[in-house]
Write an enzyme that holds these catalytic residues in place. Structure first.
Site, PDB file in Angstrom:
ATOM      1  N   SER A 159       0.845  -1.202   0.000  1.00  0.00           N
ATOM      2  CA  SER A 159       0.000   0.000   0.000  1.00  0.00           C
ATOM      3  C   SER A 159       0.871   1.239   0.000  1.00  0.00           C
ATOM      4  CB  SER A 159      -0.901   0.006   1.223  1.00  0.00           C
ATOM      5  OG  SER A 159      -0.143   0.432   2.344  1.00  0.00           O
ATOM      6  N   LYS A 160       0.220   2.382  -0.026  1.00  0.00           N
ATOM      7  CA  LYS A 160       0.990   3.624  -0.059  1.00  0.00           C
ATOM      8  C   LYS A 160       1.823   3.821   1.205  1.00  0.00           C
ATOM      9  CE  LYS A 160      -3.013   6.365   1.189  1.00  0.00           C
ATOM     10  NZ  LYS A 160      -4.264   6.718   0.646  1.00  0.00           N
ATOM     11  N   ARG A 161       1.469   3.109   2.272  1.00  0.00           N
ATOM     12  CA  ARG A 161       2.296   3.204   3.481  1.00  0.00           C
ATOM     13  C   ARG A 161       3.675   2.575   3.261  1.00  0.00           C
ATOM     14  NH1 ARG A 161      -2.576   2.188   5.453  1.00  0.00           N
ATOM     15  NH2 ARG A 161      -2.245  -0.052   5.382  1.00  0.00           N
ATOM     16  N   GLY A 188       5.494   2.926   0.570  1.00  0.00           N
ATOM     17  CA  GLY A 188       6.297   3.709  -0.367  1.00  0.00           C
ATOM     18  C   GLY A 188       5.409   4.100  -1.520  1.00  0.00           C
TER      19      GLY A 188
END
Ligand code: GLU
Length: 442
Positions: free
Chosen positions: A208-210, A212
């Protein structure tokens, strides 16, 4: 004659295009091109709040950037609404669906799932999948506000578009048991399914965007080439079966095969993507690299025609060692800007040492006297100087000089760097560094 393969990419645009989504597009595209079939685009734009014209444009731009050319007209799901509702009526009339007023919220249309037996399909990636009918539940196909639900719209559009193979992320595996029953109720052939393994992070959790950058646009901004992203994502869940990793698009089309797709989760590895990008950049035509370099330097506020005509030489040194375009202004700043930053740890280790200011001044004199200010001659001179000092190697001289000239230990070879900077600038930087070390400002 075998039926023509017709696949589709059916994203729900939300503004940013996740790599997992575009990976599905890439697999569809590869399969269509491999089979000489068609690759269709269907925009599932029924979420009117999220599927704005800008979100749809972003999607189309991403596809164009990656070279994912779709065949035929783009289908917009909202354009099919009347058809979806008419078919829902038919399903009710034929007894495949019924109306119910759930919790007093108004009437919705509900599809009947079988109560016994088993629903099964052979997934091209995951193998034979089954679900006991008793473990399924009837589900809503038209909401009480009159809007068709994803399952109905998705299946009907696949029938309208004549889709033969559905290639999508494995978050849809469960939906497929519902969809198969819909196809059957509608008297349509059930397409073949290929559910692609989830993309996961290093801990094995969904990427996920967490973790990177997770969206195509971010990779584009950071200076990854479309060729790299395409190649890298194609290998997330598929391997040609030999050791090839860098492949042309034609090679991928030729080799693509569901039999070589993996069902286990595919780990996203930024280091590998970055390595691959470096390989692609190194092979780019020089002129293209130079254009990108100039654009990035200008955007970073550095002079447009740097190095007084020496740009070509710089490109020769920099191109083979560039991993992403975004690194370029930082890596090249010292060539154009006297206010280049010093790397604190390199200053500490290489410049804050006994005798360094004197050493830098001595090298400045050597540079000043050098008959020819070219890399090979400078190197020979400094080598002789090191030997005369009784040094084992050249490190004790070369490292501090490099940090004084460029601010850091990384970058192109020291003597090539000095040649590019030219005599005057090199000598001045060495003397300035020596003076600043003495007065404590460095
Ligand atoms: N719009 C759905 C999605 O993006 C459709 C998936 C599909 O059937 O391919 O998840």
């Amino acid at each position: 004659m075998a039926e023509k393969v017709r696949v589709r990419f059916a994203p729900s645009p939300t503004g940013k295009v996740h790599i997992g989504n575009i990976r599905a597009a890439i697999f569809n595209w590869l399969y269509a091109r491999h089979m000489g079939g068609e690759f269709l685009l269907r925009v599932e734009d029924t979420d009117l709040e999220r599927s704005t014209p800008e979100a749809i444009q972003t999607l189309l731009d991403c596809m164009a950037w990656l070279g994912l050319d779709a065949d035929g007209e783009v289908m917009y799901q909202t354009s099919q609404r009347e058809h979806h509702l008419a078919v829902a009526e038919e399903l009710v009339a034929k007894g495949f669906a019924y109306r119910e007023n759930k919790g007093g919220q108004g009437e919705c249309v509900i599809f009947r799932m079988p109560k016994e037996g088993v629903i099964e399909y052979d997934d091209l990636v995951k193998g034979h999948l089954t679900k006991q009918a008793k473990d399924t539940q009837d589900f809503v196909i038209v909401r009480s506000d009159g809007s068709p639900v994803f399952h109905l719209a998705n299946v009907l559009d696949d029938i309208t578009q004549g889709v033969t193979h559905i290639i999508r992320g494995d978050d849809h595996v469960e939906n497929t048991f519902k969809h198969i029953q819909l196809f059957k109720a509608l008297g349509a052939p059930v397409p073949k399914y290929a559910h692609l393994p989830m993309i996961v992070n290093h801990a094995g959790k969904p990427y996920s965007k967490r973790d990177g950058s997770a969206f195509v646009g971010e990779f584009r901004e950071q200076g990854y080439l479309p060729e790299t992203l395409f190649n890298y994502l194609a290998l997330l869940g598929w391997a040609p079966g030999d050791d090839r990793e860098i492949m042309t698009r034609e090679e991928m089309v030729e080799a693509f095969d569901f039999a070589k797709c993996k069902s286990s989760p595919a780990q996203f590895d930024l280091k590998k993507l970055t390595w691959m990008n470096g390989e692609y950049i190194a092979c780019q035509p020089k002129a293209e690299f130079e254009r990108e370099l100039t654009a990035r330097l200008t955007a970073a506020g550095l002079p447009e025609t740097p190095l007084n005509g020496h740009l070509d030489e710089l490109v020769g040194h920099i191109q083979p060692r560039t991993k992403t375009y975004a690194d370029l202004p930082g890596n090249c700043r010292c060539f154009f800007d006297e206010a280049f930053p010093f790397e604190a740890k390199d200053v500490e280790k290489r410049l804050h040492a006994e005798g360094v200011p004197e050493l830098l001044e001595t090298v400045a004199e050597h540079f000043e006297r050098a008959p020819e200010f070219v890399a090979a001659a400078l190197e020979a001179d400094i080598k002789a100087f090191c030997q005369a000092r009784g040094d084992k190697g050249m490190g004790a001289v070369v490292h501090p000089v490099r940090v004084a000239l460029s601010g850091s230990m990384t970058g192109i070879g020291l003597f090539e760097m000095a040649e590019l900077l030219g005599r005057e600038r090199s000598v001045r930087r060495l003397r300035t560094a020596a003076a600043r070390l003495r007065d404590g400002s460095l």
